[in-house]
Scaffold this motif. Structure first.
Motif, PDB file in Angstrom:
ATOM      1  N   GLY A  57      38.751  10.537 -30.065  1.00 18.70           N
ATOM      2  CA  GLY A  57      38.242  11.117 -28.817  1.00 18.70           C
ATOM      3  C   GLY A  57      36.857  10.610 -28.493  1.00 18.70           C
ATOM      4  O   GLY A  57      36.539  10.329 -27.332  1.00 18.70           O
TER       5      GLY A  57
ATOM      6  N   THR B  51      37.242   7.146 -27.185  1.00 20.00           N
ATOM      7  CA  THR B  51      37.755   7.205 -25.817  1.00 20.00           C
ATOM      8  C   THR B  51      36.635   7.478 -24.821  1.00 20.00           C
ATOM      9  O   THR B  51      36.560   6.845 -23.755  1.00 20.00           O
ATOM     10  CB  THR B  51      38.832   8.301 -25.699  1.00 20.00           C
ATOM     11  OG1 THR B  51      39.930   7.999 -26.569  1.00 20.00           O
ATOM     12  CG2 THR B  51      39.340   8.416 -24.266  1.00 20.00           C
ATOM     13  N   VAL B  52      35.752   8.405 -25.166  1.00 17.62           N
ATOM     14  CA  VAL B  52      34.644   8.741 -24.271  1.00 17.62           C
ATOM     15  C   VAL B  52      33.673   7.566 -24.151  1.00 17.62           C
ATOM     16  O   VAL B  52      33.126   7.313 -23.064  1.00 17.62           O
ATOM     17  CB  VAL B  52      33.928  10.012 -24.770  1.00 17.62           C
ATOM     18  CG1 VAL B  52      32.575  10.161 -24.120  1.00 17.62           C
ATOM     19  CG2 VAL B  52      34.760  11.241 -24.469  1.00 17.62           C
TER      20      VAL B  52
ATOM     21  N   SER C  47      39.468  14.027 -25.710  1.00 15.89           N
ATOM     22  CA  SER C  47      38.019  13.817 -25.683  1.00 15.89           C
ATOM     23  C   SER C  47      37.366  14.834 -26.609  1.00 15.89           C
ATOM     24  O   SER C  47      37.985  15.839 -26.977  1.00 15.89           O
ATOM     25  CB  SER C  47      37.479  13.963 -24.259  1.00 15.89           C
ATOM     26  OG  SER C  47      37.564  15.312 -23.836  1.00 15.89           O
TER      27      SER C  47
END
Length: 291
Positions: free
Chosen positions: A69, A72-73, A246
């Motif tokens: 997550g 991903t951010v 996230s």
């Protein structure tokens, strides 16, 4: 003495808000992160809260879903922030240059999406992204173009698009206000020296509003690291977005799905530390470049 008293009175609301909405919640999260619920007797005994030290932090940092997550951010920020800053600055420069007509109407039209609540904006785009409902997908299909906005390679750009649509006009207004403070005599002198509109925008206007660019970049970074609303709503229509897509979604899942408030608090503190460190690093880097 009177000046100090006046200063204290004027600063009191700021410090009151700082303590109320930041320091107390942060301290509470740090305190909760050191505790966890424990049930003795193989889970059949009464639940009690016990001190676990850094165990929750170790659990979060060793959890691949949290690390994924976070990655991903970071990818989201690398896509979103440059597009936001460059796009908003370009629109502001166009409005300031006089090329655009009906400036007040254009400002209002570009700003209106920001006035739409984030959850409503996400619902609008969810409709436009959903196969069988979206007129955009149907239009592409008529041209024999098959596109899945919520696929494994397109879901992140789709989220970036929602954020851009919602916030581009807001940041454009900030840049446009900064451009109004640029001394007109400097621009007139550049015209006399033979600078065209493009050169004037890139070599004179943009450097003079550097402070606004850095400010918008920092606040956009802080907001982007808290990515939550858009993926939560889009997750209803695609398996590509998990419940821990996230860090903010990971925190929500830990607290309200798994009822592990210690783990959620630890993840919150880690996200806060990551945000502060990244913001501080960007600020130092921009200050060094300016020097």
């Amino acid at each position: 003495m009177k000046s100090r008293l006046a200063c204290a009175v004027l600063m009191a609301p700021f410090f009151l808000l700082l303590v109320t909405v930041f320091l107390i919640p942060t301290g509470t999260a740090v305190w909760l992160s050191f505790f966890a619920a424990d049930q003795p007797g193989l889970g059949f005994g009464p639940e009690s809260t016990v001190f676990v030290g850094l165990r929750s932090y170790v659990a979060v940092l060793s959890d691949p879903t949290f690390l994924n997550g976070l990655l991903t951010v970071v990818l989201y920020c690398l896509l979103y922030i440059p597009l936001m800053v460059v796009g908003a600055l370009t629109l502001a420069l166009l409005l300031d240059s006089g090329v655009a007509k009906l400036r007040s109407w254009m400002q209002m039209g570009l700003y209106l999406p920001h006035a739409v609540p984030g959850i409503i904006a996400a619902l609008i785009w969810l409709y436009l992204y959903t196969p069988g409902l979206s007129p955009i997908i149907e239009l592409f299909a008529q041209a024999d173009i098959q596109i899945n906005f919520l696929g494994i390679h397109t879901v992140l750009p789709s989220i970036v698009n929602i954020a851009l649509w919602s916030n581009l006009g807001y940041n454009m207004v900030i840049f446009y206000a900064a451009l109004q403070a640029v001394p007109r005599e400097v621009l007139e002198a550049s015209v006399v020296d033979g600078a065209g509109p493009v050169k004037q925008a890139l070599r004179i206007k943009a450097p003079l509003v550097r402070g606004a660019i850095v400010t918008v970049g920092i606040f956009t970074l802080i907001w982007a690291l808290q990515l939550f609303t858009e993926p939560v709503l889009l997750s209803q229509s695609t398996p590509m977005i998990s419940a821990r897509f996230s860090p903010s979604m990971y925190i929500y899942d830990a607290a309200f799905t798994r009822n592990n408030y210690g783990l959620a608090a630890a993840a919150s503190v880690i996200l806060l530390a990551f945000t502060v460190a990244l913001s501080f690093g960007v600020t130092r880097w921009t200050n060094r470049k300016a020097a």
